[in-house]
Write an enzyme that holds these catalytic residues in place. Sequence first.
Site, PDB file in Angstrom:
ATOM      1  N   ASP A  12       0.844  -1.163   0.022  1.00 49.59           N
ATOM      2  CA  ASP A  12      -0.099  -0.004  -0.042  1.00 49.59           C
ATOM      3  C   ASP A  12       0.778   1.107   0.020  1.00 49.59           C
ATOM      4  O   ASP A  12       1.697   1.261   1.018  1.00 49.59           O
ATOM      5  CB  ASP A  12      -0.708   0.033   1.151  1.00 49.59           C
ATOM      6  CG  ASP A  12      -1.600   1.252   1.537  1.00 49.59           C
ATOM      7  OD1 ASP A  12      -1.960   1.690   2.510  1.00 49.59           O
ATOM      8  OD2 ASP A  12      -1.889   2.006   0.522  1.00 49.59           O
ATOM      9  N   ASN A  31      -0.212   4.494  -0.403  1.00 49.35           N
ATOM     10  CA  ASN A  31      -1.063   5.784  -0.075  1.00 49.35           C
ATOM     11  C   ASN A  31      -1.871   5.931   1.265  1.00 49.35           C
ATOM     12  O   ASN A  31      -2.646   6.515   1.531  1.00 49.35           O
ATOM     13  CB  ASN A  31      -1.952   6.423  -1.030  1.00 49.35           C
ATOM     14  CG  ASN A  31      -3.105   5.097  -1.196  1.00 49.35           C
ATOM     15  OD1 ASN A  31      -3.072   4.232  -0.699  1.00 49.35           O
ATOM     16  ND2 ASN A  31      -4.182   5.433  -2.043  1.00 49.35           N
ATOM     17  N   ASP A  47      -4.131   4.072   2.661  1.00 49.74           N
ATOM     18  CA  ASP A  47      -5.646   3.504   2.922  1.00 49.74           C
ATOM     19  C   ASP A  47      -5.705   1.961   3.410  1.00 49.74           C
ATOM     20  O   ASP A  47      -6.846   1.511   3.446  1.00 49.74           O
ATOM     21  CB  ASP A  47      -6.604   3.927   1.568  1.00 49.74           C
ATOM     22  CG  ASP A  47      -5.858   2.890   0.432  1.00 49.74           C
ATOM     23  OD1 ASP A  47      -6.520   3.126  -0.593  1.00 49.74           O
ATOM     24  OD2 ASP A  47      -4.953   2.277   0.590  1.00 49.74           O
ATOM     25  N   ASP A  60      -1.677  -1.198  -3.693  1.00 53.46           N
ATOM     26  CA  ASP A  60      -1.999  -0.473  -5.012  1.00 53.46           C
ATOM     27  C   ASP A  60      -1.048  -0.618  -6.110  1.00 53.46           C
ATOM     28  O   ASP A  60       0.122  -0.970  -5.720  1.00 53.46           O
ATOM     29  CB  ASP A  60      -2.453   1.013  -4.510  1.00 53.46           C
ATOM     30  CG  ASP A  60      -1.435   1.522  -3.421  1.00 53.46           C
ATOM     31  OD1 ASP A  60      -1.814   2.111  -2.760  1.00 53.46           O
ATOM     32  OD2 ASP A  60      -0.211   1.419  -4.079  1.00 53.46           O
ATOM     33  N   ASP A  95      -4.883 -10.540 -15.706  1.00 55.43           N
ATOM     34  CA  ASP A  95      -5.822 -11.601 -15.541  1.00 55.43           C
ATOM     35  C   ASP A  95      -7.048 -11.390 -16.203  1.00 55.43           C
ATOM     36  O   ASP A  95      -7.409 -10.208 -16.280  1.00 55.43           O
ATOM     37  CB  ASP A  95      -6.221 -11.688 -13.998  1.00 55.43           C
ATOM     38  CG  ASP A  95      -6.475 -13.079 -13.621  1.00 55.43           C
ATOM     39  OD1 ASP A  95      -6.084 -13.185 -12.044  1.00 55.43           O
ATOM     40  OD2 ASP A  95      -7.223 -13.638 -13.967  1.00 55.43           O
ATOM     41  N   ASP A 112      -9.197 -16.783 -16.334  1.00 55.22           N
ATOM     42  CA  ASP A 112      -9.876 -17.132 -15.214  1.00 55.22           C
ATOM     43  C   ASP A 112     -11.033 -18.426 -15.523  1.00 55.22           C
ATOM     44  O   ASP A 112     -11.872 -18.158 -16.812  1.00 55.22           O
ATOM     45  CB  ASP A 112     -10.621 -16.009 -14.536  1.00 55.22           C
ATOM     46  CG  ASP A 112     -11.165 -16.245 -13.361  1.00 55.22           C
ATOM     47  OD1 ASP A 112     -10.569 -16.609 -12.470  1.00 55.22           O
ATOM     48  OD2 ASP A 112     -12.392 -15.983 -13.089  1.00 55.22           O
ATOM     49  N   GLU A 163      -6.813 -21.114 -16.556  1.00 56.74           N
ATOM     50  CA  GLU A 163      -7.296 -21.689 -15.092  1.00 56.74           C
ATOM     51  C   GLU A 163      -8.484 -22.844 -15.526  1.00 56.74           C
ATOM     52  O   GLU A 163      -9.516 -22.359 -15.984  1.00 56.74           O
ATOM     53  CB  GLU A 163      -7.745 -20.786 -14.060  1.00 56.74           C
ATOM     54  CG  GLU A 163      -7.934 -21.496 -12.941  1.00 56.74           C
ATOM     55  CD  GLU A 163      -9.074 -20.757 -11.847  1.00 56.74           C
ATOM     56  OE1 GLU A 163      -9.618 -19.802 -12.471  1.00 56.74           O
ATOM     57  OE2 GLU A 163      -8.677 -20.820 -10.746  1.00 56.74           O
ATOM     58  N   HIS A 198      -3.582 -17.015  -5.144  1.00 53.67           N
ATOM     59  CA  HIS A 198      -4.633 -16.408  -4.067  1.00 53.67           C
ATOM     60  C   HIS A 198      -5.853 -17.153  -3.725  1.00 53.67           C
ATOM     61  O   HIS A 198      -6.717 -16.606  -2.821  1.00 53.67           O
ATOM     62  CB  HIS A 198      -5.252 -15.216  -4.869  1.00 53.67           C
ATOM     63  CG  HIS A 198      -5.553 -15.501  -6.143  1.00 53.67           C
ATOM     64  ND1 HIS A 198      -5.406 -16.068  -7.164  1.00 53.67           N
ATOM     65  CD2 HIS A 198      -7.183 -15.278  -6.208  1.00 53.67           C
ATOM     66  CE1 HIS A 198      -6.349 -16.275  -7.993  1.00 53.67           C
ATOM     67  NE2 HIS A 198      -7.485 -15.693  -7.473  1.00 53.67           N
ATOM     68  N   ASP A 199      -6.075 -18.558  -4.293  1.00 53.27           N
ATOM     69  CA  ASP A 199      -7.294 -19.228  -3.701  1.00 53.27           C
ATOM     70  C   ASP A 199      -6.876 -20.387  -2.852  1.00 53.27           C
ATOM     71  O   ASP A 199      -7.787 -21.172  -2.448  1.00 53.27           O
ATOM     72  CB  ASP A 199      -7.949 -20.020  -5.065  1.00 53.27           C
ATOM     73  CG  ASP A 199      -8.477 -18.946  -5.859  1.00 53.27           C
ATOM     74  OD1 ASP A 199      -8.732 -19.147  -7.166  1.00 53.27           O
ATOM     75  OD2 ASP A 199      -9.035 -17.766  -5.414  1.00 53.27           O
TER      76      ASP A 199
HETATM   77  O1  TEU Z   1     -11.110 -19.367  -9.204  1.00 50.27           O
HETATM   78  C1  TEU Z   1     -11.880 -20.581  -9.843  1.00 50.27           C
HETATM   79  C2  TEU Z   1     -12.322 -21.611  -8.868  1.00 50.27           C
HETATM   80  O2  TEU Z   1     -12.495 -22.849  -9.144  1.00 50.27           O
HETATM   81  C3  TEU Z   1     -12.452 -21.157  -7.467  1.00 50.27           C
HETATM   82  O3  TEU Z   1     -13.619 -21.720  -7.115  1.00 50.27           O
HETATM   83  C4  TEU Z   1     -11.325 -22.024  -6.616  1.00 50.27           C
HETATM   84  O4  TEU Z   1     -10.773 -23.267  -7.272  1.00 50.27           O
HETATM   85  C5  TEU Z   1     -11.904 -22.135  -5.426  1.00 50.27           C
HETATM   86  O5  TEU Z   1     -12.124 -21.032  -4.924  1.00 50.27           O
HETATM   87  C6  TEU Z   1     -11.056 -22.721  -4.547  1.00 50.27           C
HETATM   88  O6  TEU Z   1     -11.446 -22.881  -3.257  1.00 50.27           O
HETATM   89  C7  TEU Z   1     -11.101 -18.287 -10.071  1.00 50.27           C
HETATM   90  C8  TEU Z   1     -10.318 -17.385  -9.260  1.00 50.27           C
HETATM   91  O7  TEU Z   1      -8.929 -17.852  -9.254  1.00 50.27           O
HETATM   92  C9  TEU Z   1     -11.059 -17.146  -8.092  1.00 50.27           C
HETATM   93  O8  TEU Z   1     -10.419 -16.029  -7.086  1.00 50.27           O
HETATM   94  C10 TEU Z   1     -12.697 -16.575  -8.387  1.00 50.27           C
HETATM   95  O9  TEU Z   1     -13.352 -16.223  -7.160  1.00 50.27           O
HETATM   96  C11 TEU Z   1     -13.236 -17.436  -9.359  1.00 50.27           C
HETATM   97  O10 TEU Z   1     -12.610 -17.793 -10.402  1.00 50.27           O
HETATM   98  C12 TEU Z   1     -14.368 -16.531 -10.072  1.00 50.27           C
HETATM   99  O11 TEU Z   1     -13.691 -15.203 -10.818  1.00 50.27           O
HETATM  100 CA    CA Z   2      -3.383   2.082  -1.216  1.00 44.48          CA
END
Ligand code: TEU
Ligand code: CA
Length: 560
Positions: free
Chosen positions: A21, A23, A25, A29, A98, A199, A255, A329-330
Site C-alpha cells: 500500500d 497511500n 488507505d 495498490d 488476469d 480465469d 485456469e 490467491h485461492d
Molecule cells: O477460481 C476458480 C475456482 O474454481 C475457484 O472456485 C477456486 O478453485 C476455489 O475458490 C478454491 O477454493 C477463479 C479465481 O481464481 C477465483 O479467485 C475467483 O473467485 C473465481 O474464479 C471466480 O472468478
Molecule cells: Ca493504497
Amino acid sequence: MSKQWWKESVVYQIYPRSFMDSNGDGIGDIPGILTKLDYLKNLGIDVVWLSPVYQSPNDDMGYDISDYEEIMTEFGTMEDWDTLLAEMHRREMKLVMDLVVNHSSDEHAWFMESKKSKDNEYRDYYIWRPGKNGGPPTDWKATFGGSAWEYDEATDEYYLHMFSKKQPDLNWENPKLRESVYNMMKFWLDKGIDGFRLDVINMISKKEFLSSYEDYKNGREVLMDYQFNGPKVHDYLREMNEKVLSQYDMMTVGECPKVSPDLALLYTGEERKELNMVFQFEHMGLDKYPGKPKWGLKPLNLLELKQNLTKWQKELENNGWNSLYWNNHDQPRVVSRFGNDSEYHTESAKMLATILHMMKGTPYIYQGEEIGMTNIQFQSLEEYKDIETLNYYREALEEGKQHEDIMASIYAKSRDNARTPMQWDSSEYAGFSEAKPWIGVHPNYHEINVESALENADSIFYHYKKLIELRKKHEIIVYGAYDLILENHPSIFAYIRTLGNEKLLVVNNFYGDETALEWPEEAGGFVTKKKLIGNYGEESAEEEGKIKLRPYESIVYSLT
Ligand code: TEU
Ligand code: CA
C-alpha cells in the site's frame, strides 16, 4: 517440442490488494507494486501475473469486473498502470494480466443494459432463462453456495451465475459478446502486455441445460462437470487464438478446474492453437475427499501426490506444457498445508520449493511463498473477508455443523490464508501499509518478513533465488526428461532428470523423521557428482553409498 520464452521463465503472482500500500488507505495498490520491482528482479523473476486490477465492486475481490478497460480506483490510475508496465519492461520483466471473461460484475454496463428488457441488444450477452414450476430453471448450485440462478422480477426471468449472484455468466454462444471480449483483449495487448491468465476459461461453454441435478447424479456425469469443458470451449478458444492470441508474442495460461492431462492436451497441445498452459487442480484436491468440497479435510497421502505430479509430468512430456504451482490467491499456504510451519518451517518450505522447481514446466511463485508465509487463524469470523469462506460458514452452520469443526476447515482451506498482507518488515502492519490493512496481518510478521529474509543467507528467499538461478543455468531443468524413482517409498519424493549425458538426482524427505536411501541405481554410471542445492548447509548427507536424509532434507545432485 519448441523452445519458448514462457517455458524458460519463472512467474510471480501478485495479488495487488495485499501486496503493497503506497497511500496509507490500508489497501495495496499499483504505485506500491512499483516500489517492489527491484525486489522481484533480485529474486530472479521474469514474468509477473497480476491478479485483476480493473474496476470492480469487489464482491469477489476483483474477480467481478464492472469495467474491463479502467483501473480500480483503490488500485490507482491508468497512468500508474502505464508506468508499472514501462518500469517492468525496463527491467526486462514481462506482465501477464488476469482475464476474467466467464462472467462480469452485475454492475458492468453490459449487464445493466441486459437486465433492462428481454429485447435489449445486450440481453444475450448473459444467460437468461424462464423459471420452471415456480422456481429456477434447474436446481444447480453456484460455486460460492446457493442457487446458480438469480431471479429478476423486472423481466420475470433468471440469470445464470456460477459464482456469486453479482457475477453473472457471460453468454459465449453470442458472437457479439465474443467480439467485445476480443476487442478488450486487444486493448490491453496493444498497450504492450505479454500475456493473460484466463480465469475459469474451461467454463465458458455450458453443457446443454439439463433439467436438474438428477440428470447428472444418475450416472450421466458428475454434477460439477456440467460447468466445465463444455461442447464448444475449444471452438471459442481456437477463434480467440486466431483473432487475438496468434497476433502477439505472448503467453497464455488457462485456469481449468477439473481438467485431467488428456483434456489439458486439448487446451495446450502445440497443434491445437489454443493456449500455452493450464492451471490444473488435481494435486490441490488430494487433501479433500473425491467429489466433495474442499472443506472436508483428508490427510495428504505422499504416494498419491507423487503419482499425480508424475502423471502430469509424463503425460505432458512431449506436448503441451505444465504449469508448476503450490500456491495462489485461492489456495492455503503450502508450508502450512503440506510442510511443517512450526519446528521445520525453513527446511520444509525449501524442500517443497525444490520438489516443484526441479520439475519440467513453468514455476509460479505466489507472493509471500518465497519467504515462507503461513496460514492464518483469525479468531473471529468478522476478520475473514472472502465470500467463499463466509458463505461456507453460514451454510455449514445451517447444515448443523459445529462452529469448531467449521473453523478447523476454514483455518485449513480458506482463501484468506493467501490474502493476508505481504510481510515486508517487522514494523507495524509488516511494512505493508501505514494504516490498518483491509485484512489482518499475520502476527508472525515479526519473524517472517522480507527484510529479515534478505539479511539471512540461509533464508527461504535465497533458496528460491538459487532455484531460479539453477533453472537459468542448467537447460536440463527446463527441457530434461522426468522419471520418478522410489515410487512406493512412503516418505521420500525422488526423481531423475535427464538431458543428453547429464542427470539430476532430486531427493526429498517429505516428513520429519530421519530416513536413508541406497544410492539409486537409476542415478548410477556417472563420472562426476556435484551437489547443486540443499536445505541443510554443506555437510555431506552420504555415508558408505547411502544418502541419509534429515527431517525434510532436500538435495539435488548433478551427475555427468
Ligand atoms: O477460481 C476458480 C475456482 O474454481 C475457484 O472456485 C477456486 O478453485 C476455489 O475458490 C478454491 O477454493 C477463479 C479465481 O481464481 C477465483 O479467485 C475467483 O473467485 C473465481 O474464479 C471466480 O472468478
Ligand atoms: Ca493504497
